[in-house]
Write a protein that holds these residues in place. Structure first.
Motif, PDB file in Angstrom:
ATOM      1  N   VAL C 114       0.877  -1.169   0.000  1.00 55.56           N
ATOM      2  CA  VAL C 114       0.000   0.000   0.000  1.00 55.56           C
ATOM      3  C   VAL C 114       0.909   1.213   0.000  1.00 55.56           C
ATOM      4  O   VAL C 114       1.762   1.333   0.884  1.00 55.56           O
ATOM      5  N   GLY C 115       0.766   2.082  -0.968  1.00 54.24           N
ATOM      6  CA  GLY C 115       1.658   3.225  -0.904  1.00 54.24           C
ATOM      7  C   GLY C 115       1.601   4.163  -2.086  1.00 54.24           C
ATOM      8  O   GLY C 115       0.735   4.067  -2.935  1.00 54.24           O
ATOM      9  N   TYR C 116       2.561   5.078  -2.070  1.00 54.24           N
ATOM     10  CA  TYR C 116       2.898   6.017  -3.133  1.00 54.24           C
ATOM     11  C   TYR C 116       2.037   7.281  -3.188  1.00 54.24           C
ATOM     12  O   TYR C 116       0.844   7.248  -3.443  1.00 54.24           O
ATOM     13  N   ILE C 117       2.721   8.352  -2.873  1.00 50.22           N
ATOM     14  CA  ILE C 117       2.127   9.681  -2.863  1.00 50.22           C
ATOM     15  C   ILE C 117       2.457  10.388  -4.171  1.00 50.22           C
ATOM     16  O   ILE C 117       1.634  11.101  -4.728  1.00 50.22           O
ATOM     17  N   SER C 118       3.667  10.150  -4.657  1.00 51.04           N
ATOM     18  CA  SER C 118       4.087  10.795  -5.899  1.00 51.04           C
ATOM     19  C   SER C 118       3.557  10.026  -7.098  1.00 51.04           C
ATOM     20  O   SER C 118       3.651   8.794  -7.160  1.00 51.04           O
ATOM     21  N   SER C 119       2.996  10.761  -8.050  1.00 51.49           N
ATOM     22  CA  SER C 119       2.441  10.107  -9.234  1.00 51.49           C
ATOM     23  C   SER C 119       3.536   9.415 -10.041  1.00 51.49           C
ATOM     24  O   SER C 119       3.312   8.376 -10.641  1.00 51.49           O
ATOM     25  N   GLY C 120       4.732  10.016 -10.048  1.00 51.03           N
ATOM     26  CA  GLY C 120       5.843   9.401 -10.769  1.00 51.03           C
ATOM     27  C   GLY C 120       6.125   8.008 -10.224  1.00 51.03           C
ATOM     28  O   GLY C 120       6.338   7.053 -10.976  1.00 51.03           O
ATOM     29  N   ASP C 121       6.107   7.879  -8.906  1.00 49.18           N
ATOM     30  CA  ASP C 121       6.359   6.580  -8.294  1.00 49.18           C
ATOM     31  C   ASP C 121       5.236   5.603  -8.633  1.00 49.18           C
ATOM     32  O   ASP C 121       5.489   4.433  -8.907  1.00 49.18           O
ATOM     33  N   CYS C 122       4.000   6.080  -8.620  1.00 51.34           N
ATOM     34  CA  CYS C 122       2.868   5.217  -8.961  1.00 51.34           C
ATOM     35  C   CYS C 122       3.015   4.679 -10.382  1.00 51.34           C
ATOM     36  O   CYS C 122       2.857   3.490 -10.628  1.00 51.34           O
ATOM     37  N   LEU C 123       3.346   5.590 -11.313  1.00 52.63           N
ATOM     38  CA  LEU C 123       3.513   5.187 -12.703  1.00 52.63           C
ATOM     39  C   LEU C 123       4.602   4.145 -12.848  1.00 52.63           C
ATOM     40  O   LEU C 123       4.473   3.188 -13.606  1.00 52.63           O
ATOM     41  N   ALA C 124       5.700   4.345 -12.113  1.00 50.46           N
ATOM     42  CA  ALA C 124       6.855   3.462 -12.260  1.00 50.46           C
ATOM     43  C   ALA C 124       6.615   2.105 -11.628  1.00 50.46           C
ATOM     44  O   ALA C 124       7.072   1.083 -12.125  1.00 50.46           O
ATOM     45  N   VAL C 125       5.894   2.092 -10.519  1.00 55.14           N
ATOM     46  CA  VAL C 125       5.742   0.859  -9.761  1.00 55.14           C
ATOM     47  C   VAL C 125       4.661  -0.051 -10.357  1.00 55.14           C
ATOM     48  O   VAL C 125       4.775  -1.276 -10.316  1.00 55.14           O
ATOM     49  N   ALA C 126       3.641   0.573 -10.971  1.00 57.79           N
ATOM     50  CA  ALA C 126       2.508  -0.228 -11.447  1.00 57.79           C
ATOM     51  C   ALA C 126       2.916  -1.384 -12.371  1.00 57.79           C
ATOM     52  O   ALA C 126       2.514  -2.533 -12.137  1.00 57.79           O
ATOM     53  N   PRO C 127       3.747  -1.129 -13.404  1.00 55.35           N
ATOM     54  CA  PRO C 127       4.119  -2.272 -14.262  1.00 55.35           C
ATOM     55  C   PRO C 127       4.946  -3.334 -13.532  1.00 55.35           C
ATOM     56  O   PRO C 127       4.887  -4.511 -13.879  1.00 55.35           O
ATOM     57  N   VAL C 128       5.699  -2.903 -12.531  1.00 56.90           N
ATOM     58  CA  VAL C 128       6.482  -3.874 -11.766  1.00 56.90           C
ATOM     59  C   VAL C 128       5.550  -4.763 -10.951  1.00 56.90           C
ATOM     60  O   VAL C 128       5.760  -5.977 -10.822  1.00 56.90           O
ATOM     61  N   ALA C 129       4.487  -4.165 -10.431  1.00 49.46           N
ATOM     62  CA  ALA C 129       3.502  -4.944  -9.683  1.00 49.46           C
ATOM     63  C   ALA C 129       2.895  -6.006 -10.593  1.00 49.46           C
ATOM     64  O   ALA C 129       2.697  -7.152 -10.183  1.00 49.46           O
ATOM     65  N   GLU C 130       2.619  -5.627 -11.854  1.00 53.95           N
ATOM     66  CA  GLU C 130       2.083  -6.588 -12.802  1.00 53.95           C
ATOM     67  C   GLU C 130       3.077  -7.709 -13.030  1.00 53.95           C
ATOM     68  O   GLU C 130       2.737  -8.876 -13.057  1.00 53.95           O
ATOM     69  N   GLU C 131       4.347  -7.318 -13.210  1.00 52.44           N
ATOM     70  CA  GLU C 131       5.381  -8.312 -13.503  1.00 52.44           C
ATOM     71  C   GLU C 131       5.523  -9.291 -12.343  1.00 52.44           C
ATOM     72  O   GLU C 131       5.657 -10.491 -12.535  1.00 52.44           O
ATOM     73  N   LEU C 132       5.507  -8.750 -11.117  1.00 45.49           N
ATOM     74  CA  LEU C 132       5.707  -9.612  -9.949  1.00 45.49           C
ATOM     75  C   LEU C 132       4.399 -10.213  -9.455  1.00 45.49           C
ATOM     76  O   LEU C 132       4.381 -10.967  -8.486  1.00 45.49           O
ATOM     77  N   LYS C 133       3.304  -9.834 -10.112  1.00 47.49           N
ATOM     78  CA  LYS C 133       1.976 -10.348  -9.756  1.00 47.49           C
ATOM     79  C   LYS C 133       1.694 -10.156  -8.267  1.00 47.49           C
ATOM     80  O   LYS C 133       1.401 -11.115  -7.539  1.00 47.49           O
TER      81      LYS C 133
END
Lengths: 314, 298, 426
Positions: C114-133
């Motif tokens: 659960v996290g991320y205040i900065s939109s840049g971080d959200c954008l960057a992390v989202a595809p990694v979340a998909e990759e790591l399921k």
């Protein structure tokens, strides 16, 4: 071709060890090592500049350019091939260095550092202003293929790791050979005494120009690699703190060996990762203190620990 | 025409603010050849100390005008405590190292101080705006300006004048100039370079803290406020010529004016206007506007 | 000015809390749910956003483990499974955040991030979340791009995106000032500031095409000195000044602009003003329009959960709960609802299925996961005008805009929606 010397043997052995070991590393460690190797390329390029007596506080310029060049290939041309991305990044950073290098070639010391900082900050300002490129949020990059062959998610991780490791080894060996060549040997000469170099009939300006371009090429490549590994880029890559961090790692590593940048880079990533995890509120303090300790007790960099026997390995 | 006047006034106010910070940086560089990244932390420390002292003063119910004394006191305190601590405790072990290594040493100090500030004051913002509004405001060219900004300009001029006089007229100032020109010869002539370094660093720290303390009433004092200031002050000093006082003054003026003009006429380029100026100046005059003499190594 | 609770103390509290949670009545083995929490613990965004969010997480998780939340959340844990937390600092940029995210998932083996205040971080992390399921709930970041430029299976966002703040602001000021002619803006020069201004300006122009922009100032983040910008604002004589400034910059702007008459001359709208309200207090001139990025803080509805959060937060931390704490509560309560709907011991896939398109009660009212195939929440948004009563800032003339009015419909991009159909919603 001459036979590989000790440094080159270590670099090649290291590459094989990495390629074999990488298959057994847990995912998070694989990522960390990949990133460290990519950033090590930047530090290696700083090593070349430092040998020439120059320090750049604006290496973020090429780092960021490389990353954005790779990103735009994906974004605009919809090409997800790692090979294409890396080649374009290399070309773009070289092209920019050809021009910026002309301006920089007559600067030394703090002025070289500050002028390169100014250029990287101008790039930062331009990117922050480009809404089409996502401003400070940047955008995501996905690698879908390598040299024509398409990739699955798992093989992509290992491929990027192997790519970084191979580039690192190739760059280390290449740099080692370059530093040992006639042109390469002029670098420390320029650092020590420019007048003498001129009297000897070599062009100081040309040496600096050439080395700036080589450094830019390596850094641009590293930027693109980082972009592919992380999957996301933003203008922060051109910000002065990014450049400052590379200089820090370069000092940490020392200029004694072309292998030191990769070791320094790896140690720094580990230090930061653990400081982050165990001391999330005071990690800057931990990193700062570590930095002071290294400067005080290992003034020639971490490599001093290995190179104790006194022989300069370069 | 009111617009041009506004550009000039805004530019002068901003330049004054910049000068107070930049002059300390250029002083330390001129004498010690250290490009001090921790200058930003000293600035932040000055702001935090001022916020705390003024807050105490006012909450004790004392005369509001005393808060100006508190601002100055904060700057002096930070200078006297932090300056010697860092110079004696750390920097003196580093003299003789490469300029770039020294930059990194101060970068490490900066990182450590950033967290130290957080440990002492927490991450919440502090603000003490009383001194800002207390002097009232005046109207120029149809725009309202607080008198406090005018006071800032006066302080900045005083600092500049004091430096110019001290360097030219006093014995200590002349000794300082001697050390700036040539450290080794000065030492050989019997100047206590160690003492000069200590005094210089303390003075430089105090100036940074003064900048922070005087800024404190106009902003909210937050973690990270020092980061932005450093590069800006660097740009000023590099434009003017490292180690040159006249250069710091002219650099501040140029950066202040350019920024003000950018804000009024072309807000889009404000972000990198300063760096563009720096690049242009360095390309035209590779060592800044006022270059210091350098011995040629043969 | 309350000092934040040092981390080790916070951890100790958590350890006790999770130990208490572990003393479940004997039964089937319940595996604890480990949640990685990422918010700013250092840098400028720590004070106004990161730390309130972290405090909100601590408070909520403790109460969830103890089963002491008001209904409908009075049960212990996530369906009986106790919660434990791992904190990570969000500072340091996207490259570092992607590393830290991988670390959380693969080394610390968290069950959900659960996290991320900065939109840049959200954008960057989202595809990694998909990759790591790995189930990942973005709790605070604002950029509409996250789900408008891509679609994700494992990523959710339980707060509404930022377009609604700008659209709500535009609706509010046009209602407040029917004769609106000139607007101006001062926003920070980074994605959030630029997007906020663009959305606001295009919303105003869609509502009132004749409105003219006198100036759009974009100072650098944390620049702190706004003298020239304020002159530029003043000389254009706008009816409305829009700003999405936050924290330090916001406070500095208010402190510098108020004595120079910006607030007297124009109506100033501060879309993220709520986080600074408590601290600035009466320094905010009367008549300033304040937003809270949704029905949070002073604008939160008067329900049982909100009364609990308000009181518990103030008792524990000595300050009022601001919107980041409310956003954190939304994320955690959304997860609790989903975990319990999926049933105890259910796999991640079932939890995701339960969270998709769900709606749940929070201190900010009912949140509906209505956009991006059920992955993006919508909320209502609220604006009001400040009025100082006995030295306390209060808000009057409060207007609530229903979620459907200020959020684009499913499948439509924000900018297109603002340009094409905002006129009809009026």
């Amino acid at each position: 071709m001459r036979a590989p010397d000790r440094t080159e043997k270590i670099a090649l052995l290291g590459l094989f060890a990495l390629l074999a070991g990488g298959a057994f590393l847990p995912q998070w460690a694989l990522f960390l090592v990949t990133l460290a190797l990519a950033k090590g390329l930047v530090v290696l390029s700083l090593l070349l500049l430092m040998r020439t007596g120059l320090v750049s506080f604006g290496h973020g310029l090429y780092y960021c350019l490389g990353a954005y060049a790779a990103g735009m290939v994906g974004q605009l041309l919809h090409v997800g091939d790692a090979a294409v991305m890396l080649l374009v990044a290399l070309a773009v950073s070289c092209a920019v260095a050809l021009i910026v290098g002309l301006l920089l070639a007559s600067y030394r010391g703090i002025f070289f550092a500050m002028l390169s900082l100014a250029f990287s900050m101008i790039l930062y300002g331009l990117l922050v202003k480009s809404a089409a490129l996502g401003s400070t949020d940047g955008f995501n990059i996905t690698v879908t293929a390598a040299a024509g062959a398409s990739l699955s998610s798992a093989s992509r991780r290992y491929l990027l790791f192997a790519l970084s490791a191979s580039f690192a080894a190739m760059a280390a060996v290449g740099m080692h050979r370059f530093l040992g060549s006639h042109l390469g040997r002029l670098a420390p000469a320029v650092r020590d005494n420019e007048l003498r170099v001129e009297y000897l009939g070599a062009s100081v300006r040309r040496v600096v120009y050439l080395n700036t371009i080589i450094a830019a090429a390596l850094t641009g490549l590293a930027g693109a690699l980082t972009a592919l590994v992380v999957g996301h880029i933003d203008p922060e890559m051109a910000y002065w703190t990014t450049s400052g961090e590379f200089v820090f790692v370069a000092i940490l590593s020392g200029t004694a060996s072309v292998l030191a940048p990769f070791l320094g880079s790896l140690l720094f990533e580990l230090l930061r990762s653990f400081a982050y995890q165990y001391s999330p509120n005071t990690w800057q303090m931990v990193v700062g203190a570590a930095m002071l300790l290294v400067i005080m007790f290992l003034p020639t960099g971490l490599w001093a620990v290995f190179g104790r026997r006194g022989k300069r390995v370069a | 025409m009111g617009h041009v006047l506004a550009v000039v006034i805004d530019g002068i106010i901003y330049s004054s603010w910049l000068f107070i910070i930049a002059v300390g940086l250029t002083l330390i560089y001129g004498v010690m050849k250290i490009l001090n990244l921790a200058h930003g932390s000293f600035y932040a420390l000055g702001a935090y100390a001022a916020a705390s002292l003024v807050g105490r003063w006012l909450s004790a119910g004392r005369a509001p005008f005393g808060s100006y004394a508190m601002l100055i006191l904060a700057a002096i305190l930070v200078g006297l405590v932090v300056g010697p601590l860092i110079e004696r405790g750390l920097l003196r072990f580093m003299y003789g190292k490469d300029e770039i290594v020294l930059v990194l040493v101060t970068y490490a100090v900066f990182l450590i101080l950033e967290d130290a500030i957080k440990l002492v004051w927490g991450v919440d913002a502090y603000f003490v705006s009383e001194p800002y509004g207390l002097l009232g405001s005046l109207s120029i060219a149809g725009l309202t300006y607080p008198v406090y900004s005018a006071a800032l300009v006066v302080v900045s001029l005083l600092v500049g004048a004091a430096f110019a006089l001290a360097l030219k007229r006093t014995r200590q100032g002349k000794l300082l100039t001697a050390v700036i020109q040539d450290r080794e010869i000065s030492a050989a002539m019997g100047i206590d370079v160690r003492r000069v370094y200590l005094v210089t660093f303390t003075l430089g720290t105090m100036l940074a803290a003064t900048g922070g303390a005087l800024t404190a009433p106009t902003v909210s004092v937050v973690p990270g406020m020092g980061v932005e200031v450093i590069v800006l002050a660097f740009a000023v000093v590099v434009i003017g010529g490292l180690g040159s006082f006249a250069g710091a003054a002219l650099g501040s003026l140029i950066v202040g004016m350019v920024r003000s003009a950018a804000v009024h006429y072309l807000p889009a380029v404000e972000l990198f206007s300063v760096y563009a100026v720096m690049a242009v100046v360095l390309i035209a005059r590779p060592k800044g506007l006022f270059r210091a003499l350098e011995a040629r190594k043969i | 000015m309350a000092r934040p609770i040092p981390l080790f103390e916070g951890l100790a509290i958590l350890a006790i809390a999770s130990a208490a949670g572990a003393q479940q009545p004997a039964g089937a083995e319940v595996k604890p749910v480990k949640i990685g929490i990422v918010t700013f613990l250092s840098g400028a965004a720590a004070g106004p956003f990161g730390v309130p969010a972290r405090n909100g997480a601590e408070l909520l998780v403790e109460a969830i483990n103890a089963g002491s939340l008001p209904p409908p959340y009075a049960t212990k844990g996530f369906g009986g499974a106790p919660l434990s937390l791992a904190f990570i600092d969000e500072a340091g940029g996207t490259t570092k955040q992607v590393s830290e995210y991988r670390d959380l998932v693969q080394r610390q083996n968290v069950d959900v991030v659960v996290g991320y205040i900065s939109s840049g971080d959200c954008l960057a992390v989202a595809p990694v979340a998909e990759e790591l399921k790995k189930l990942t709930v973005l709790f605070d970041c604002g950029s509409p791009r996250i789900f408008e430029d891509a679609s994700y299976q494992y990523v959710f966002r339980t707060d509404a995106h930022a377009a609604m703040d700008s659209v709500g602001a535009a609706l509010y000021v046009t209602e407040l000032k029917p004769g609106l002619k000139k607007i101006a803006g001062i926003n920070q020069n980074y994605a959030w500031g630029q997007d906020s201004w663009n959305d606001f300006e295009s919303a105003i122009k869609a509502l009132k095409p004749a409105v003219e922009t006198t100036t759009s100032q974009m100072p650098k983040l944390l620049s702190g000195q706004y003298g020239a910008e304020i002159s530029a604002l003043l000389s254009g004589d706008p009816d409305v000044v829009h700003s999405s400034f936050w924290d330090g910059d916001l406070e500095a702007f208010v402190l510098q602009a108020a004595p120079r008459g910006v607030f007297a001359k124009s109506t100033v709208i501060l879309t993220a003003g709520e986080t600074a309200m408590a601290r600035l207090g009466a320094q905010i001139p009367d008549g300033t329009v304040i937003g809270a990025r949704g029905p949070h803080g002073v604008y939160a509805p008067d329900n049982q959960l909100n009364r609990w959060l308000r009181k518990a937060f103030f008792d524990r931390y000595g300050v009022a709960a601001t919107y980041p704490a409310y956003h954190m509560a939304q994320a955690l309560l959304g997860l609790k609802t989903a975990y319990e709907k999926a049933g105890s011991g259910a796999g991640q896939e079932k939890v995701i299925a339960a969270l998709e398109g769900s709606s749940f009660e929070t201190p900010s009212g009912t949140i509906r996961m209505a956009l991006a195939k059920g992955h993006q929440a919508i909320e209502e948004t609220v604006y009001g005008t400040t009025k100082t009563v006995k030295g306390q800032v209060t808000v009057v003339n409060v207007k609530r805009y229903p979620a459907e009015v200020v959020n684009p419909p499913e499948g439509m991009k924000t900018q297109d929606w603002i340009k094409a159909s905002l006129k009809r919603t009026k």
